[in-house]
Scaffold this motif. Sequence first.
Motif, PDB file in Angstrom:
ATOM      1  N   ARG A  39       0.876  -1.249   0.014  1.00 31.86           N
ATOM      2  CA  ARG A  39      -0.258  -0.209   0.077  1.00 31.86           C
ATOM      3  C   ARG A  39       0.866   1.335  -0.001  1.00 31.86           C
ATOM      4  O   ARG A  39       0.351   2.456  -0.087  1.00 31.86           O
ATOM      5  CB  ARG A  39      -0.869   0.054   1.045  1.00 31.86           C
ATOM      6  CG  ARG A  39      -1.896  -0.923   0.905  1.00 31.86           C
ATOM      7  CD  ARG A  39      -2.967  -0.848   2.238  1.00 31.86           C
ATOM      8  NE  ARG A  39      -2.725  -1.164   3.367  1.00 31.86           N
ATOM      9  CZ  ARG A  39      -3.181  -1.041   4.602  1.00 31.86           C
ATOM     10  NH1 ARG A  39      -4.304  -0.292   4.697  1.00 31.86           N
ATOM     11  NH2 ARG A  39      -2.638  -1.343   5.922  1.00 31.86           N
ATOM     12  N   GLN A 185      -1.373   3.799   9.589  1.00 34.74           N
ATOM     13  CA  GLN A 185      -2.588   3.244   8.937  1.00 34.74           C
ATOM     14  C   GLN A 185      -3.277   4.158   8.261  1.00 34.74           C
ATOM     15  O   GLN A 185      -3.813   3.844   7.144  1.00 34.74           O
ATOM     16  CB  GLN A 185      -3.232   2.372   9.987  1.00 34.74           C
ATOM     17  CG  GLN A 185      -4.209   1.634   9.109  1.00 34.74           C
ATOM     18  CD  GLN A 185      -4.978   0.401  10.100  1.00 34.74           C
ATOM     19  OE1 GLN A 185      -4.985   0.843  11.310  1.00 34.74           O
ATOM     20  NE2 GLN A 185      -5.217  -0.595   9.342  1.00 34.74           N
ATOM     21  N   ASP A 189      -4.083   3.896   4.195  1.00 36.06           N
ATOM     22  CA  ASP A 189      -5.300   3.485   3.821  1.00 36.06           C
ATOM     23  C   ASP A 189      -5.622   4.391   2.836  1.00 36.06           C
ATOM     24  O   ASP A 189      -6.526   4.171   1.761  1.00 36.06           O
ATOM     25  CB  ASP A 189      -6.299   3.538   4.996  1.00 36.06           C
ATOM     26  CG  ASP A 189      -6.082   2.512   5.750  1.00 36.06           C
ATOM     27  OD1 ASP A 189      -5.635   1.457   5.519  1.00 36.06           O
ATOM     28  OD2 ASP A 189      -6.785   2.510   6.812  1.00 36.06           O
TER      29      ASP A 189
END
Length: 234
Positions: A39, A185, A189
């Motif tokens: 990611r 995070q 995301d």
Amino acid sequence: FNRDDVEKRRRKTETLNYWDSQYMLEAKPVGEVRLDPERFVPYDCEPRFERSNGVATMWLGSVRIVGAVLRWDPSSGKTKSDKSAYVLDMSDDIGRHYWHRVGAATGEIATTTEDGRKVIGGQVMQLVAVVREFRVPLVVVETNGIGKFAPSILRMALKQAGITCAVREVDQRANKNKRILEALQPLLDSKMLWAHLSALDGPLWDEATHWNPAVPDQPDDILDAGAGAVTDQP
């Protein structure tokens, strides 16, 4: 197994990684990957510096960089100790973060001449080289443990090199896993955390892949430094 058996076993495994590991015989972490390194948005360009109408600017491709901080968590580098990790984090004007340099300083914190008046080597000189190359305005040093002596030595080395750069000390006591998760995070995301290919082609990838927020003691020195660098930015 018939299809019903497979379906029952699949439900029991809870995560795809566990299924791949136990039933497909693929090397995967069996828990949920909270900080999946895939990611990170990869990039492969170097910053350039421009001056126009008396104003100096820094660009990464077509993106203007508005902030940069080098976070350093010093360690002695001895066997079984933490890495002396550092992360250079840059940010643009819409809030994206770019981990441009990630690594671990090696050797003694500093080596000096016999009279102690001049720094001639060690970890601080490796940090000075990063500061000089990327014109970093701020280094934040974690002062837990061995780090309590590092800021003054780093200031000495920067002054000796003729480099103007602030050095800020931080005593980090909050829960480390909570800090890492809360800082990284949301950026992962939302695809707001980028990483240079040189950063991904190293221990960062494995640390992020195997990091588990429920485990108190694990390889996470770079993630910790990176999370600190992100929160050090305005």
